[in-house]
Design a protein around this motif. Structure first.
Motif, mmCIF file in Angstrom:
data_model
loop_
_atom_site.group_PDB
_atom_site.id
_atom_site.type_symbol
_atom_site.label_atom_id
_atom_site.label_comp_id
_atom_site.label_asym_id
_atom_site.label_seq_id
_atom_site.Cartn_x
_atom_site.Cartn_y
_atom_site.Cartn_z
ATOM 1 N N GLY A 82 -6.076 -7.889 5.866
ATOM 2 C CA GLY A 82 -5.425 -8.106 4.579
ATOM 3 C C GLY A 82 -4.910 -9.526 4.516
ATOM 4 N N HIS A 122 -10.090 -1.593 -0.793
ATOM 5 C CA HIS A 122 -8.972 -1.746 -1.726
ATOM 6 C C HIS A 122 -9.365 -2.652 -2.887
ATOM 7 C CE1 HIS A 122 -5.241 -0.674 0.957
ATOM 8 N NE2 HIS A 122 -5.715 0.367 0.315
ATOM 9 N N ASN A 169 -7.348 -4.563 -4.564
ATOM 10 C CA ASN A 169 -6.633 -5.840 -4.603
ATOM 11 C C ASN A 169 -7.255 -6.920 -3.733
ATOM 12 O OD1 ASN A 169 -5.765 -5.324 -1.970
ATOM 13 N ND2 ASN A 169 -3.590 -5.340 -2.457
ATOM 14 N N ASN A 186 0.818 -1.211 0.000
ATOM 15 C CA ASN A 186 0.000 0.000 0.000
ATOM 16 C C ASN A 186 0.855 1.266 0.000
ATOM 17 O OD1 ASN A 186 -2.117 -1.450 2.588
ATOM 18 N ND2 ASN A 186 -2.041 -1.942 0.419
ATOM 19 N N CYS A 240 -1.493 -8.453 0.042
ATOM 20 C CA CYS A 240 -1.227 -7.211 0.771
ATOM 21 C C CYS A 240 0.151 -7.217 1.422
ATOM 22 C CB CYS A 240 -2.272 -7.011 1.860
ATOM 23 S SG CYS A 240 -3.956 -6.801 1.231
ATOM 24 N N GLU A 275 -3.186 4.725 -2.273
ATOM 25 C CA GLU A 275 -2.572 3.606 -1.579
ATOM 26 C C GLU A 275 -2.068 2.523 -2.539
ATOM 27 O OE1 GLU A 275 -4.636 2.377 1.940
ATOM 28 O OE2 GLU A 275 -4.614 4.415 2.757
ATOM 29 N N ASN A 334 -7.359 -11.821 -3.192
ATOM 30 C CA ASN A 334 -6.117 -11.185 -2.751
ATOM 31 C C ASN A 334 -4.948 -12.122 -3.039
ATOM 32 O OD1 ASN A 334 -4.366 -10.150 0.091
ATOM 33 N ND2 ASN A 334 -5.121 -8.698 -1.422
ATOM 34 N N GLY A 346 -2.621 -1.407 -3.427
ATOM 35 C CA GLY A 346 -3.869 -1.766 -2.769
ATOM 36 C C GLY A 346 -5.035 -1.250 -3.585
#
Length: 302
Positions: A292, A194, A196, A93, A296, A144, A245, A147
């Protein structure tokens, strides 16, 4: 090109050859979960974060095993954590790279802004690797990095979801700093923080897409159309388990957490195999309490 217009983006993106750069990173770095715990500021807009049950010892052990596992595929460094930054183990991020460039992002929450000031990470890229530093951390617009912005590195395409963690000006700054060919800007669904968590582009040839995470379903469909027949639609349950993710650090392996892998339906597993990927899934349940998962934790070095 930076646009919200789906048709304009697709018309351009479909003509982009996979010659922008390497599809996967040449190395990666992590930040250890020293001081790991619930970051109350971050929890205000991260609905994936647990309310209790944080186990710092288990998180540290799982993080170490993650580094060991990734190192089998790509060189993976780990910087020490900051005991005063409880969710600093998610460096993607804050830091992103393009060949020869380190980009430092602007975090929404003050508890995470101190990460951007770290002289060791900046110094490693600037003084050891000789990278130029493009510092976005002192301007007022949240951005960010990976992210908010999912990138197809092979074709130079960005997919940027707007939320409290990234506004339109932040999207423009990231697009320019990373030198992308085209970026599609769109709104995330209410409650999502986010991109992602709900979209992964895998080695430039496949994608995991969570339609429920997009404010406009047409955006999810457009992204999926770019990666057909290797676009894999994830359910709400798979998304909640962090199956979106995920990351590829090589052309033949997809990484997601053990929890995400267990939630992935047989069709999704088969689709990854058909796209030429082996699935590897280390246990990260303690880390996932912080809102996360595996992607992440990984900052890519291009």
């Amino acid at each position: 090109m930076l646009t919200r217009d789906i048709g304009t983006f697709l018309a351009f993106a479909r003509d982009c050859a996979p010659d922008f750069g390497p599809a996967t990173a040449r190395a990666a770095f992590l930040v250890a979960p020293d001081g790991f715990g619930r970051a109350e500021e971050s929890a205000t807009d991260n609905l994936y974060m647990a309310s209790a049950g944080f186990d710092a010892t288990r998180a540290s052990a799982q993080h170490r095993e993650l580094q060991r596992a990734l190192s089998a595929v790509v060189p993976t460094l780990c910087f020490p954590g900051d005991p005063h930054a409880p969710d600093a183990l998610f460096p993607n991020n804050v830091f992103a790279t393009a060949p020869g460039v380190l980009v430092v992002g602007r975090m929404r929450h003050p508890v995470r802004r101190r990460e951007a000031e770290r002289p060791d990470i900046r110094g490693f890229f600037r003084d050891v690797l000789g990278y130029a530093v493009r510092d976005l951390s002192t301007q007022p617009h949240p951005c960010e990095l990976t992210g908010a912005l999912v990138i197809d590195r092979a074709r130079g395409l960005g997919f940027c979801g707007l939320s409290e963690r990234c506004d339109e000006e932040g999207a423009r700054l990231m697009h320019e700093a990373l030198g992308l060919r085209a970026t599609l800007v769109f709104d995330l669904a209410p409650g999502e923080y986010h991109t992602n968590v709900l979209l992964a582009v895998l080695a430039g040839r496949a994608a995991l897409v969570c339609p429920a995470g997009f404010a406009d379903p047409a955006v999810a469909a457009a992204v999926a159309s770019l990666y057909a027949p290797h676009a894999i639609e994830l359910s709400v349950e798979e998304q909640a388990a962090f199956a979106g993710n995920a990351i590829s650090l090589s052309s033949d392996v997809v990484w997601m957490s053990e929890r995400a892998s267990k939630a992935l339906c047989p069709g999704g597993r088969g689709a990854l195999a058909a796209a030429g990927f082996e699935l590897r899934a280390p246990a990260l349940d303690a880390i996932e309490a912080a809102g996360g998962s595996l992607r992440c934790c990984v900052a890519e070095i291009f």
